[in-house]
Every structure is written in C-alpha cells, then in structure tokens.
Scaffold this motif. Structure first.
Motif, short mmCIF file in Angstrom:
data_model
loop_
_atom_site.label_atom_id
_atom_site.label_comp_id
_atom_site.label_asym_id
_atom_site.label_seq_id
_atom_site.Cartn_x
_atom_site.Cartn_y
_atom_site.Cartn_z
N GLN A 2 0.65 -11.28 -3.86
CA GLN A 2 0.19 -10.16 -3.04
C GLN A 2 -0.17 -8.99 -3.94
OE1 GLN A 2 2.94 -9.30 0.06
NE2 GLN A 2 3.04 -11.40 0.76
N ALA A 4 -3.31 -5.40 -4.40
CA ALA A 4 -4.59 -4.79 -4.03
C ALA A 4 -5.48 -4.69 -5.27
CB ALA A 4 -4.36 -3.41 -3.43
N VAL A 39 -11.75 -2.13 -1.29
CA VAL A 39 -10.42 -2.58 -1.72
C VAL A 39 -10.20 -3.96 -1.13
CG1 VAL A 39 -7.94 -2.15 -1.62
CG2 VAL A 39 -9.52 -0.21 -1.73
N TRP A 41 -7.17 -6.33 -0.39
CA TRP A 41 -5.71 -6.25 -0.32
C TRP A 41 -5.16 -7.53 0.27
CZ3 TRP A 41 -2.83 -3.99 4.30
CH2 TRP A 41 -1.45 -4.00 4.08
N GLU A 42 -4.43 -8.29 -0.53
CA GLU A 42 -3.75 -9.48 -0.02
C GLU A 42 -2.39 -9.02 0.48
OE1 GLU A 42 -2.49 -14.06 -1.11
OE2 GLU A 42 -3.34 -12.79 -2.68
N PHE A 43 -2.26 -8.90 1.81
CA PHE A 43 -1.05 -8.35 2.41
C PHE A 43 -0.02 -9.42 2.76
CE2 PHE A 43 -4.07 -9.07 5.79
CZ PHE A 43 -3.31 -9.66 6.79
N ARG A 50 -10.17 -6.44 3.63
CA ARG A 50 -11.13 -5.81 2.73
C ARG A 50 -11.91 -4.70 3.44
NH1 ARG A 50 -14.93 -9.85 -0.06
NH2 ARG A 50 -13.04 -10.28 -1.18
#
Length: 81
Positions: A2, A4, A39, A41-43, A50
């Motif tokens: 995870q 960003a 950005v 972001w793998e949350f 994105r």
C-alpha cells in the motif's frame, strides 16, 4: 504494498494540415499543451484510487479552434494478480 505515488505528465501536440481550410482560406496549424497532475493511491491490497487534474490549452491560427479546458477525474481500479 500500500502507498501513494504522485505523477506529473506534460505533453505537446503539433498539428500541421496539408490543405487550406475551405471556410477560412488558410492552412490550419494547431499546437496543444497538456499538463496532468495526479495521485495513484493503493488504499487496500489490489485497490487503486486515482484522482487527477488535466489542463489543456489549444492554440490555432484559426481562432474558432482555440480553447482551454480543465478536467478532473477520479478513477477506482481493482487489480487481480
């Protein structure tokens, strides 16, 4: 993993037409500039959000074809391994 990642993309498109425009009597020539800020972001595992902003400026020797625009988008993506 995870986290960003910020990204910026700049591009230029130069268009030169071969024949005169029948309505305006000139050979059209355009130049377009794009700038993107976003950005990724793998949350959660496999989930990517994105948000991004794209700004476009389009110049032309034919004023009717000139414009500026700003777009915002939000993309949700799921990746399966």
């Amino acid at each position: 993993a995870q986290g960003a990642e910020v990204y910026v993309r700049l591009s230029v498109l130069d268009s030169d037409y071969e024949m005169p425009n029948a309505d305006f009597g000139v050979t059209r020539r355009d130049r377009q500039y794009d700038a993107v800020l976003g950005v990724g972001w793998e949350f959660a595992n496999g989930w990517l959000l994105r948000p991004q902003v794209l700004h476009t400026t389009h110049h032309s020797n034919i004023p009717l074809n000139e414009y500026r625009r700003t777009e915002t988008s939000l993309t949700l993506r799921r990746v399966w391994d």
